[in-house]
Enzyme design. Structure first.
Site, PDB file in Angstrom:
ATOM      1  N   HIS A  13      20.851   7.797   1.059  1.00  0.00           N
ATOM      2  CA  HIS A  13      20.870   7.246  -0.295  1.00  0.00           C
ATOM      3  C   HIS A  13      19.804   6.165  -0.407  1.00  0.00           C
ATOM      4  CE1 HIS A  13      23.628   3.460   0.250  1.00  0.00           C
ATOM      5  NE2 HIS A  13      22.946   3.691   1.339  1.00  0.00           N
ATOM      6  N   CYS A  22      17.324  -1.826   1.121  1.00  0.00           N
ATOM      7  CA  CYS A  22      18.178  -0.687   0.770  1.00  0.00           C
ATOM      8  C   CYS A  22      17.726   0.048  -0.491  1.00  0.00           C
ATOM      9  CB  CYS A  22      19.623  -1.137   0.623  1.00  0.00           C
ATOM     10  SG  CYS A  22      20.337  -1.653   2.193  1.00  0.00           S
ATOM     11  N   HIS A  26      17.314   5.727   2.949  1.00  0.00           N
ATOM     12  CA  HIS A  26      17.847   5.510   4.294  1.00  0.00           C
ATOM     13  C   HIS A  26      19.190   6.221   4.400  1.00  0.00           C
ATOM     14  CE1 HIS A  26      19.800   2.363   1.925  1.00  0.00           C
ATOM     15  NE2 HIS A  26      20.736   2.317   2.855  1.00  0.00           N
ATOM     16  N   HIS A  28      23.251   6.654   6.540  1.00  0.00           N
ATOM     17  CA  HIS A  28      24.367   6.048   7.266  1.00  0.00           C
ATOM     18  C   HIS A  28      25.253   7.149   7.826  1.00  0.00           C
ATOM     19  CE1 HIS A  28      23.720   2.029   5.520  1.00  0.00           C
ATOM     20  NE2 HIS A  28      23.587   2.620   4.352  1.00  0.00           N
ATOM     21  N   HIS A  66      25.503  15.265   5.048  1.00  0.00           N
ATOM     22  CA  HIS A  66      24.087  15.601   5.177  1.00  0.00           C
ATOM     23  C   HIS A  66      23.439  15.830   3.815  1.00  0.00           C
ATOM     24  CE1 HIS A  66      25.346  16.059   9.333  1.00  0.00           C
ATOM     25  NE2 HIS A  66      24.078  15.848   9.646  1.00  0.00           N
ATOM     26  N   GLU A 107      30.019   1.777   5.589  1.00  0.00           N
ATOM     27  CA  GLU A 107      28.620   2.177   5.797  1.00  0.00           C
ATOM     28  C   GLU A 107      28.198   1.958   7.244  1.00  0.00           C
ATOM     29  OE1 GLU A 107      25.931   0.249   3.120  1.00  0.00           O
ATOM     30  OE2 GLU A 107      26.449   1.599   1.489  1.00  0.00           O
TER      31      GLU A 107
END
Length: 118
Positions: A13, A22, A26, A28, A66, A107
């Site tokens: 996201h 952010c 990137h 998580h 994914h 996260e």
């Protein structure tokens, strides 16, 4: 009683309404914790763990895992992810003996959000 089921998914996201690292793309490895509050039914269960696993996997994780969360949530902060999951899952788990109590979205191992509906 509170029933607890944990899940994990990987997703990417970026926070479009945020200034900082952010805002860039990137990913998580998220931990999702679903909690139901209720009383035992005629089978002496609040909710069947297998059924809950199936619902979350098919209705939530299938699209998230994914994936790119911005495809589903405009600003996919942990808060908005938790709220999105709540709104999808709440009607599917509501029964005479139980209701969705809480959603946790983590996260990282040290950063998460708890959501209990509005």
């Amino acid at each position: 009683m509170i029933l607890i089921k944990e899940f994990e998914f990987d997703a990417a996201h970026n926070l479009v309404h945020y200034k900082g690292k952010c805002e860039r793309l990137h990913g998580h490895t998220y931990k999702l914790v679903v909690k139901l509050e209720g009383t035992k039914d005629k089978e002496d269960m609040i909710f069947d763990f297998v059924e809950l696993k199936h619902l979350v996997n098919e209705k939530i994780l299938y699209e998230f895992d994914h994936g790119y969360l911005n495809d589903f949530i405009e600003q996919p902060s942990a808060e908005n992810i938790a709220e999105y999951i709540w709104n999808k899952l709440e009607p599917m788990v509501k029964r005479d003996n139980c209701r969705l109590y809480e959603i946790e979205v983590w996260e990282t191992k040290t950063s998460g959000i708890v959501y209990r509906g509005e």
